[in-house]
Design a protein around this motif. Structure first.
Motif, short mmCIF file in Angstrom:
data_model
loop_
_atom_site.label_atom_id
_atom_site.label_comp_id
_atom_site.label_asym_id
_atom_site.label_seq_id
_atom_site.Cartn_x
_atom_site.Cartn_y
_atom_site.Cartn_z
N ARG A 59 22.33 54.24 95.53
CA ARG A 59 22.91 52.99 95.04
C ARG A 59 23.22 53.09 93.55
N SER A 60 24.37 52.52 93.17
CA SER A 60 24.69 52.39 91.75
C SER A 60 24.13 51.09 91.22
N VAL A 61 23.68 51.12 89.97
CA VAL A 61 23.18 49.90 89.32
C VAL A 61 23.81 49.81 87.93
N ALA A 62 23.86 48.58 87.42
CA ALA A 62 24.36 48.34 86.07
C ALA A 62 23.18 47.97 85.19
N TYR A 77 25.29 46.60 90.89
CA TYR A 77 26.58 47.09 90.38
C TYR A 77 27.72 46.57 91.25
N ILE A 78 28.69 45.93 90.60
CA ILE A 78 29.86 45.39 91.31
C ILE A 78 31.05 46.29 91.00
N CYS A 79 31.58 46.91 92.03
CA CYS A 79 32.51 48.03 91.84
C CYS A 79 33.89 47.64 91.32
N SER A 80 34.37 46.45 91.63
CA SER A 80 35.76 46.13 91.32
C SER A 80 35.99 45.56 89.93
N GLY A 81 34.93 45.47 89.14
CA GLY A 81 35.10 45.05 87.76
C GLY A 81 35.17 43.54 87.59
N SER A 82 35.56 43.14 86.38
CA SER A 82 35.52 41.73 86.02
C SER A 82 36.79 40.99 86.41
N LEU A 83 36.68 39.68 86.47
CA LEU A 83 37.83 38.82 86.73
C LEU A 83 38.85 38.98 85.61
N TYR A 84 38.39 39.14 84.38
CA TYR A 84 39.30 39.33 83.25
C TYR A 84 40.23 40.52 83.49
N LYS A 85 39.63 41.59 83.97
CA LYS A 85 40.42 42.81 84.24
C LYS A 85 41.49 42.53 85.28
N SER A 87 35.59 34.88 81.83
CA SER A 87 36.13 35.73 82.90
C SER A 87 35.54 37.13 82.89
N THR A 88 34.99 37.58 81.75
CA THR A 88 34.35 38.91 81.74
C THR A 88 32.97 38.88 82.38
N ASN A 89 32.40 37.68 82.56
CA ASN A 89 31.09 37.55 83.19
C ASN A 89 31.18 37.14 84.65
N VAL A 90 32.38 37.09 85.20
CA VAL A 90 32.57 36.88 86.63
C VAL A 90 33.10 38.19 87.21
N LEU A 91 32.35 38.78 88.12
CA LEU A 91 32.71 40.08 88.69
C LEU A 91 33.25 39.90 90.10
#
Length: 553
Positions: free
Chosen positions: A293-296, A346-354, A396-400
Motif C-alpha cells: 500500500r502507498s501512504v502519504a 494515499y489518494i492516487c488521482s491528486g487534488s481537485l485543484y489539479k 481545492s488543494t485539500n480535496v482529493l
C-alpha cells in the motif's frame, strides 16, 4: 455600495465603522480625499475604493486598520508618496495602487509585508530604486510598469552609480616647503597603508581558519545527529498507553492497522524525490508499506505548538478512528519531541485543484463529476461537524479525488493536534487559502465556529462550477469569484457562471440552484450560512427531484 453612481466625498464618519469587515465603494463617482478618520475602522479586512475620482494623499492613519488583507485604491487621482506606514499592515495580501499620480520613492519597509500575493503600483510617477528583498524579488515587471523613473532589476533599468568625489590636489602648493610637507605626508600614509594591509591579511587568514573549523564541527555534529536519530521503535495494535522507549533520540512509529514497516526502510519516510506538495502546516511525501500500500506522510512544521506526546497521541487516536467515504483516512503517526509525522491514506488521482486548473481541456471534468465532488465534499464536512471537528482550511488543494472520481477531504483535525494554535497563527498559516477564508478569522471578537468551513465550502462550490480560482489576478485588476458570480447571476448572465470547458453540457435546473447555494454558503454573516447537514439535503434535492417522483409512482 460598489457599482452605483454615488457622488461627493467620503464622510469622516467612516471612522465610526469599527466593526465593519468590508468597505467597498468602488466603481462610483466619489471625489475629495480619503479621510484620515479611516483609521477608526479598525476591523476592516478589505478596503476597495478603486475607479473613483479621489484626490489627495493616502492617509498614514490607515495603518490603524491592522487587520487589512486587501487595499485597492487603483484608478483614482491620488498624489504624494506611498506612506511607509502601510508596512505596518502585516496581514496585507493584496495591494493595488495602480493608475494614480503617486510620486516619490518606495519605502524600503514594504519588504516586511511577508504575506503579499498581489502587488501593483503601475502607472504612477514613482522614482528611485526598487527595494530589494521580500516579495520584491518575485513581482512581475507589469506590477511596476509605467513609472519611467523607477530603476532596479525588475524593470531592467539599472540605477545610476554613485561615485565618490575625486581627491583634487591644489596645484598652487608647489613651494619647496610645501613639497617637503607633501613628501612627508605621503611617506606617513604609505606606512599606515602597509600596517593596514598587514592587519587586513591577518584578519582574513583568521576568518578563513574560523570558517573551516566551524564547518568541520558542523559536519561532525550532523553526522552524529543522523546516526543517533536513525533507530525507530515500531509498534502495532490498539494500545496507546505505553511508549516503547523513553530515550529522546528514539521515535515511535504507530500504524492503526497493517504492517508498520516500509519497503525502503524508515530512512525513506521523507524522501524528497517522493514529495507530493507543501502547505502551511508542512510537506507531504509518498512512500510504500511492506504490504504494497502507498501512504502519504505529512511532516508537521509546528512542533513547538504541540504540548506533549500524551496530548498529541490522545488527539491523533481520535482522528485515527474517523472513517468516512469522503474523508482521507489517518492510518498512523510517528513521534519524537522534535518531529511529528501523520501517515494518511494515499489518494492516487491528486487534488481537485489539479483537475480544475492544471488538467488538459480534453480531460475536462464533466458536470456530473463536478456535482458528485461538491456533494461528496459536503458529506465529508458534515461528518466532521457531527463529531465537533472544524476543518479550518477548506480549499481545492485539500480535496482529493480517488480513482472513481469521489471527493475525499484531507488535512482535517490539525487544530485538534495543535492546541496552542491561536487565531493569528492559524490565519497566517492558511494565508495560501486566500478567497476561502471566512471574514470572521480577522475579527477577534467573533467566535470561530463550523460556519467558517461552510464559507470555504461555498467558495469551493463556485470554484468547481465556474472553473475559476477564488481570486484571479489580472494585469490591472483583481477579480473576486464571489463578487463576479453574484453580479453575473443578478444580470441573468448564467453562462458566465459555468465553466466554458463544459461547452454548455450541463443542466441549468441543477447548475443555477447549486450556484445560489454556493453564494448563500459564502455569506459574509455567519448566521446566514446553512449547516453542512442542511447543505447535503439541499444538494440531494437539487439532484433527485425527478428520481424521487419516479420512485413514488
Amino acid at each position: 455600495m460598489s457599482r452605483n453612481s454615488l457622488i461627493g466625498s467620503i464622510p469622516a464618519s467612516v471612522g465610526e465603522l469599527r466593526t465593519t469587515l468590508v468597505l467597498d465603494l468602488s466603481h462610483n463617482r466619489l471625489n475629495g480625499s480619503i479621510p484620515s478618520q479611516i483609521g477608526g475602522a479598525v476591523s476592516l479586512l478589505e478596503l476597495r475604493l478603486e475607479k473613483n475620482f479621489l484626490t489627495g494623499i493616502i492617509p498614514t492613519q490607515i495603518e490603524k486598520c491592522s487587520s487589512l488583507t486587501s487595499l485597492i485604491l487603483s484608478q483614482n487621482n491620488l498624489t504624494g508618496p506611498i506612506p511607509a506606514a502601510i508596512a505596518n499592515l502585516t496581514d496585507l495580501q493584496i495591494m493595488d495602487l495602480s493608475f494614480n499620480q503617486l510620486s516619490g520613492s518606495l519605502p524600503k519597509e514594504l519588504t516586511n509585508l511577508s504575506f503579499i500575493l498581489s502587488f501593483n503600483i503601475s502607472h504612477n510617477h514613482l522614482q528611485g530604486e526598487l527595494p530589494v528583498g521580500g516579495f520584491f524579488n518575485t513581482i512581475p515587471p507589469s506590477s511596476v510598469s509605467g513609472n519611467p523613473s523607477l530603476c532596479g532589476s525588475v524593470v531592467n533599468h539599472s540605477c545610476p552609480a554613485v561615485h565618490p568625489k575625486p581627491i583634487v590636489l591644489n596645484p598652487n602648493s608647489s613651494s619647496d616647503s610645501g613639497g617637503r610637507s607633501l613628501s612627508s605626508n605621503l611617506r606617513h600614509k604609505k606606512i599606515i597603508l602597509s600596517i593596514s594591509a598587514l592587519i587586513a591579511i591577518g584578519a582574513a587568514v583568521f576568518i578563513a581558519i574560523g570558517v573551516v573549523t566551524v564547518t568541520v564541527l558542523n559536519l561532525h555534529v550532523r553526522s552524529s545527529t543522523s546516526l543517533s536519530a536513525a533507530p525507530l521503535t515500531l509498534s502495532t495494535g490498539d494500545d496507546f498507553s505505553h511508549s516503547p522507549t523513553t530515550e529522546s533520540n528514539y521515535g515511535k512509529l504507530f500504524m492503526f492497522s497493517g504492517d508498520a514497516e516500509f519497503v525502503a526502510g524508515a530512512h525513506a519516510l521523507l524522501n524528497k524525490d517522493c514529495e507530493l506538495g507543501r502547505g502551511g502546516f508542512g510537506a507531504v511525501y509518498r512512500t510504500v508499506l511492506r504490504d504494497g500500500r502507498s501512504v502519504a506522510i505529512k511532516k508537521l512544521t509546528l512542533s513547538s505548538l504541540i504540548k506533549s506526546q500524551e496530548d498529541f497521541e490522545k488527539e491523533v487516536t481520535k482522528l485515527g478512528k474517523i472513517r468516512h467515504h469522503n474523508l482521507v483516512a489517518l492510518e498512523g503517526y510517528y513521534w519524537t519531541p522534535s518531529l511529528q509525522l501523520l501517515i494518511n491514506e494515499y489518494i492516487c488521482s491528486g487534488s481537485l485543484y489539479k483537475h480544475l486548473h492544471e488538467g488538459e481541456s480534453k480531460n475536462c471534468v464533466s458536470w456530473q463529476q463536478r456535482f458528485n465532488i461538491i456533494l461528496g465534499t459536503a458529506k465529508g464536512l458534515a461528518h466532521l461537524h457531527q463529531l465537533n471537528i472544524i476543518h479550518y482550511n477548506i480549499k481545492s488543494t485539500n480535496v482529493l479525488i480517488d480513482r472513481s472520481g469521489e471527493a475525499k477531504v484531507g488535512d482535517f483535525g490539525l487544530a485538534e493536534l495543535l492546541p496552542l494554535l491561536d487565531r493569528y497563527t492559524l490565519s497566517s498559516k492558511i494565508q495560501s487559502a486566500l478567497g476561502y477564508m471566512a471574514p470572521e478569522f480577522a475579527c477577534r471578537t467573533v467566535k470561530i465556529t463550523e460556519k467558517c468551513d461552510v464559507y470555504g465550502f461555498g467558495v469551493l462550490t463556485l470554484e468547481v462550477v465556474t472553473g475559476k480560482r477564488p481570486v484571479e489576478y489580472m494585469e490591472d485588476d483583481v477579480v473576486v469569484l464571489c463578487d463576479m458570480v453574484r453580479g453575473a447571476l443578478e444580470e441573468g448572465r448564467v453562462e458566465e457562471c459555468v465553466d466554458g470547458k463544459l461547452r454548455g453540457n450541463f443542466p441549468a435546473e441543477e447548475a443555477i440552484p447549486v450556484i445560489k447555494l454556493g453564494l448563500i454558503c459564502a455569506s459574509q454573516v455567519p448566521s446566514n450560512r446553512p449547516d453542512m447537514a442542511e447543505v447535503v439535503k439541499i444538494l440531494e434535492l437539487i439532484r433527485c427531484p425527478s428520481e424521487g417522483q419516479e420512485e413514488l409512482e
